[in-house]
Design a protein around this motif. Structure first.
Motif, PDB file in Angstrom:
ATOM      1  N   SER A 180       0.853  -1.192   0.000  1.00  0.00           N
ATOM      2  CA  SER A 180       0.000   0.000   0.000  1.00  0.00           C
ATOM      3  C   SER A 180       0.887   1.238   0.000  1.00  0.00           C
ATOM      4  CB  SER A 180      -0.902   0.024   1.238  1.00  0.00           C
ATOM      5  OG  SER A 180      -0.108   0.203   2.405  1.00  0.00           O
ATOM      6  N   GLN A 181       0.275   2.396  -0.296  1.00  0.00           N
ATOM      7  CA  GLN A 181       1.026   3.638  -0.223  1.00  0.00           C
ATOM      8  C   GLN A 181       1.451   3.927   1.214  1.00  0.00           C
ATOM      9  OE1 GLN A 181       1.855   5.524  -3.150  1.00  0.00           O
ATOM     10  NE2 GLN A 181       3.332   6.245  -1.645  1.00  0.00           N
ATOM     11  N   ALA A 182       0.644   3.516   2.162  1.00  0.00           N
ATOM     12  CA  ALA A 182       0.985   3.750   3.576  1.00  0.00           C
ATOM     13  C   ALA A 182       2.251   3.000   3.969  1.00  0.00           C
ATOM     14  CB  ALA A 182      -0.187   3.328   4.462  1.00  0.00           C
ATOM     15  N   LYS A 183       2.401   1.756   3.502  1.00  0.00           N
ATOM     16  CA  LYS A 183       3.617   0.991   3.801  1.00  0.00           C
ATOM     17  C   LYS A 183       4.831   1.638   3.145  1.00  0.00           C
ATOM     18  CE  LYS A 183       5.602  -3.696   3.338  1.00  0.00           C
ATOM     19  NZ  LYS A 183       5.938  -3.942   4.752  1.00  0.00           N
ATOM     20  N   ILE A 184       4.655   2.087   1.905  1.00  0.00           N
ATOM     21  CA  ILE A 184       5.740   2.788   1.220  1.00  0.00           C
ATOM     22  C   ILE A 184       6.161   4.021   2.010  1.00  0.00           C
ATOM     23  CG2 ILE A 184       6.305   4.170  -0.826  1.00  0.00           C
ATOM     24  CD1 ILE A 184       4.520   2.230  -2.431  1.00  0.00           C
ATOM     25  N   ASP A 185       5.182   4.805   2.438  1.00  0.00           N
ATOM     26  CA  ASP A 185       5.478   6.046   3.167  1.00  0.00           C
ATOM     27  C   ASP A 185       6.240   5.775   4.461  1.00  0.00           C
ATOM     28  OD1 ASP A 185       4.183   7.364   1.151  1.00  0.00           O
ATOM     29  OD2 ASP A 185       2.338   7.731   2.286  1.00  0.00           O
ATOM     30  N   ALA A 186       5.977   4.632   5.083  1.00  0.00           N
ATOM     31  CA  ALA A 186       6.645   4.288   6.344  1.00  0.00           C
ATOM     32  C   ALA A 186       8.052   3.740   6.133  1.00  0.00           C
ATOM     33  CB  ALA A 186       5.808   3.262   7.106  1.00  0.00           C
TER      34      ALA A 186
ATOM     35  N   MET B 224       9.273  -3.574   1.617  1.00  0.00           N
ATOM     36  CA  MET B 224       9.042  -3.373   0.191  1.00  0.00           C
ATOM     37  C   MET B 224      10.278  -3.671  -0.648  1.00  0.00           C
ATOM     38  SD  MET B 224       8.648   0.740  -0.184  1.00  0.00           S
ATOM     39  CE  MET B 224      10.035   1.878  -0.244  1.00  0.00           C
ATOM     40  N   ASP B 225      11.450  -3.837  -0.010  1.00  0.00           N
ATOM     41  CA  ASP B 225      12.633  -4.317  -0.728  1.00  0.00           C
ATOM     42  C   ASP B 225      12.410  -5.696  -1.351  1.00  0.00           C
ATOM     43  OD1 ASP B 225      14.558  -2.338  -0.690  1.00  0.00           O
ATOM     44  OD2 ASP B 225      15.552  -3.054   1.126  1.00  0.00           O
TER      45      ASP B 225
ATOM     46  N   GLU C 111       6.853 -18.649 -18.240  1.00  0.00           N
ATOM     47  CA  GLU C 111       5.868 -18.814 -17.158  1.00  0.00           C
ATOM     48  C   GLU C 111       6.319 -17.957 -15.977  1.00  0.00           C
ATOM     49  OE1 GLU C 111       4.369 -22.127 -13.882  1.00  0.00           O
ATOM     50  OE2 GLU C 111       5.965 -22.617 -15.310  1.00  0.00           O
ATOM     51  N   VAL C 112       5.421 -17.159 -15.438  1.00  0.00           N
ATOM     52  CA  VAL C 112       5.735 -16.283 -14.313  1.00  0.00           C
ATOM     53  C   VAL C 112       5.168 -16.871 -13.027  1.00  0.00           C
ATOM     54  CG1 VAL C 112       5.387 -13.993 -13.304  1.00  0.00           C
ATOM     55  CG2 VAL C 112       5.875 -14.226 -15.752  1.00  0.00           C
ATOM     56  N   ILE C 113       6.029 -17.021 -12.030  1.00  0.00           N
ATOM     57  CA  ILE C 113       5.620 -17.420 -10.683  1.00  0.00           C
ATOM     58  C   ILE C 113       5.611 -16.167  -9.820  1.00  0.00           C
ATOM     59  CG2 ILE C 113       6.308 -18.678  -8.606  1.00  0.00           C
ATOM     60  CD1 ILE C 113       7.609 -20.737 -10.367  1.00  0.00           C
ATOM     61  N   TYR C 114       4.504 -15.923  -9.136  1.00  0.00           N
ATOM     62  CA  TYR C 114       4.424 -14.768  -8.251  1.00  0.00           C
ATOM     63  C   TYR C 114       4.681 -15.198  -6.815  1.00  0.00           C
ATOM     64  CZ  TYR C 114       2.542 -11.970 -12.070  1.00  0.00           C
ATOM     65  OH  TYR C 114       2.388 -11.300 -13.252  1.00  0.00           O
ATOM     66  N   LEU C 115       5.690 -14.600  -6.220  1.00  0.00           N
ATOM     67  CA  LEU C 115       6.015 -14.885  -4.829  1.00  0.00           C
ATOM     68  C   LEU C 115       5.039 -14.157  -3.909  1.00  0.00           C
ATOM     69  CD1 LEU C 115       9.850 -14.595  -5.267  1.00  0.00           C
ATOM     70  CD2 LEU C 115       8.605 -16.688  -4.739  1.00  0.00           C
ATOM     71  N   PRO C 116       4.769 -14.723  -2.732  1.00  0.00           N
ATOM     72  CA  PRO C 116       3.697 -14.196  -1.883  1.00  0.00           C
ATOM     73  C   PRO C 116       4.121 -13.020  -1.013  1.00  0.00           C
ATOM     74  CG  PRO C 116       4.666 -16.110  -0.851  1.00  0.00           C
ATOM     75  CD  PRO C 116       5.352 -15.969  -2.193  1.00  0.00           C
ATOM     76  N   ALA C 117       3.122 -12.350  -0.496  1.00  0.00           N
ATOM     77  CA  ALA C 117       3.340 -11.364   0.560  1.00  0.00           C
ATOM     78  C   ALA C 117       3.581 -12.091   1.878  1.00  0.00           C
ATOM     79  CB  ALA C 117       2.123 -10.453   0.687  1.00  0.00           C
ATOM     80  N   GLN C 118       4.240 -11.417   2.795  1.00  0.00           N
ATOM     81  CA  GLN C 118       4.456 -11.979   4.130  1.00  0.00           C
ATOM     82  C   GLN C 118       4.717 -10.822   5.073  1.00  0.00           C
ATOM     83  OE1 GLN C 118       6.533 -12.819   6.712  1.00  0.00           O
ATOM     84  NE2 GLN C 118       5.583 -14.747   7.364  1.00  0.00           N
ATOM     85  N   GLU C 119       4.158 -10.889   6.260  1.00  0.00           N
ATOM     86  CA  GLU C 119       4.188  -9.763   7.196  1.00  0.00           C
ATOM     87  C   GLU C 119       5.611  -9.309   7.531  1.00  0.00           C
ATOM     88  OE1 GLU C 119       2.468  -8.699  11.663  1.00  0.00           O
ATOM     89  OE2 GLU C 119       1.686 -10.416  10.563  1.00  0.00           O
ATOM     90  N   SER C 120       6.562 -10.241   7.515  1.00  0.00           N
ATOM     91  CA  SER C 120       7.936  -9.911   7.911  1.00  0.00           C
ATOM     92  C   SER C 120       8.735  -9.209   6.817  1.00  0.00           C
ATOM     93  CB  SER C 120       8.677 -11.192   8.308  1.00  0.00           C
ATOM     94  OG  SER C 120       8.757 -12.080   7.204  1.00  0.00           O
ATOM     95  N   LEU C 121       8.183  -9.103   5.613  1.00  0.00           N
ATOM     96  CA  LEU C 121       8.928  -8.548   4.494  1.00  0.00           C
ATOM     97  C   LEU C 121       8.744  -7.036   4.377  1.00  0.00           C
ATOM     98  CD1 LEU C 121       8.164 -11.193   1.708  1.00  0.00           C
ATOM     99  CD2 LEU C 121       9.989 -11.202   3.428  1.00  0.00           C
TER     100      LEU C 121
END
Length: 294
Positions: free
Chosen positions: A30-36, A81-82, A69-79
């Motif tokens: 989200s933009q909020a995570k980017i801003d932080a 935006m890097d 073929e594109v594999i999309y890696l998941p989101a995870q709380e510990s990650l």
């Protein structure tokens, strides 16, 4: 879908068949995570979330255009935006994926998340860099099945290189490139900041920052070099992804580098990357983790 390792060709230039990425929606969230996060992570500017989504989608379209073929890696709380820059958390060897151990502490959780997802996708994990060893994927370039370059710099250390050599085995020649100090330990500076393979024995390089012994080693092994001009290095002119032999993706704003690659017979796709690349200095190679090439 399980991947037979007889499919795995260790190079950086074959036609992409399978590649992992992480969408901005799963990295930036989200933009909020980017801003932080953008200032603590040492980004140059504040990315725009919606622009990042559109730019990343275009990159994926180009990659899929060569049949990958594109594999999309998941989101995870510990990650953070890097985690958009998926190259760094894993690399390859003939036996499968090697999970890295990040030199940037804020990225420590990424390899574990990648490893879990790869295993679920049937992609073998051959090993991991652990303990005091540090390796980031942007510091590793497979030149062919038996020759790999690895940087010794601020993101990859001697113990990490020792472990990497142990995993790839004695049949592989590991050429160590000792990087210069350049902007220091907090800068984003990898081996792939100064060299991008374009084809077998054809490399895009920024020679002013190349280790002399590594550059000489390339020339001694018959590699031809396309030089990035000084005025286009800071704009990621040297961060170019080969999606097939002499077919590449680069960030806009590097017209002379583009001209020189085209003169060498390359087809060049130019992408807008003001949100996904420029703020964090992560070009097309950084945004992708190729898994299988033809």
């Amino acid at each position: 879908m399980s991947v037979g390792m007889n499919e795995l060709k260790l190079n950086e230039v074959g036609r992409l068949k399978r590649v992992a990425l992480r969408r901005p929606e799963q990295a930036m969230l989200s933009q909020a995570k980017i801003d932080a996060e953008w200032k603590p992570l040492n980004y140059h500017t504040r990315p725009d979330f919606e622009v990042a989504i559109a730019e990343h989608k275009r990159l994926v379209e180009i990659i899929q255009g060569v049949g990958a073929e594109v594999i999309y890696l998941p989101a995870q709380e510990s990650l953070t935006m890097d985690s958009l820059y998926v190259r760094d958390a894993a690399t390859l060897c003939a036996k499968g994926v090697i999970l890295c151990n990040m030199g940037k502490p804020a990225r420590a959780a990424e390899p574990g998340v990648h490893g879990e997802h790869f295993r679920k996708a049937g992609i073998p994990v051959a090993g991991a860099i652990t303990g005091e060893g540090k390796v980031e994927g942007g510091d590793i370039i497979w030149l062919d099945q038996r020759h790999v370059g690895i940087a010794r710099g601020y993101r990859t250390n001697a113990e990490g290189i020792r472990q990497f050599k142990e995993i790839v085995g004695p049949d592989v020649h590991v050429e160590v490139a000792v990087l210069p100090h350049y902007k220091g330990p907090f800068d984003v500076f990898h081996l792939m900041s100064i060299i991008s393979p374009l084809d077998e024995k054809l490399q895009l390089v920024y020679s002013p920052l190349m280790p002399v012994t590594f550059r000489e080693w390339l020339l001694d092994h018959g590699h031809q070099l396309v030089e990035v001009p000084e005025e286009e290095f800071a704009s990621m002119g040297c961060n170019v992804l080969a999606i097939a032999p002499r077919e590449v993706v680069m960030v806009k704003g590097n017209p002379e580098t583009q001209r020189r690659m085209e003169a060498a017979g390359c087809k060049v796709h130019v992408i807008d990357a003001d949100a996904i690349s420029v703020p964090g200095e992560g070009g097309p190679t950084c945004l992708t983790r190729p898994l299988i090439r033809a």
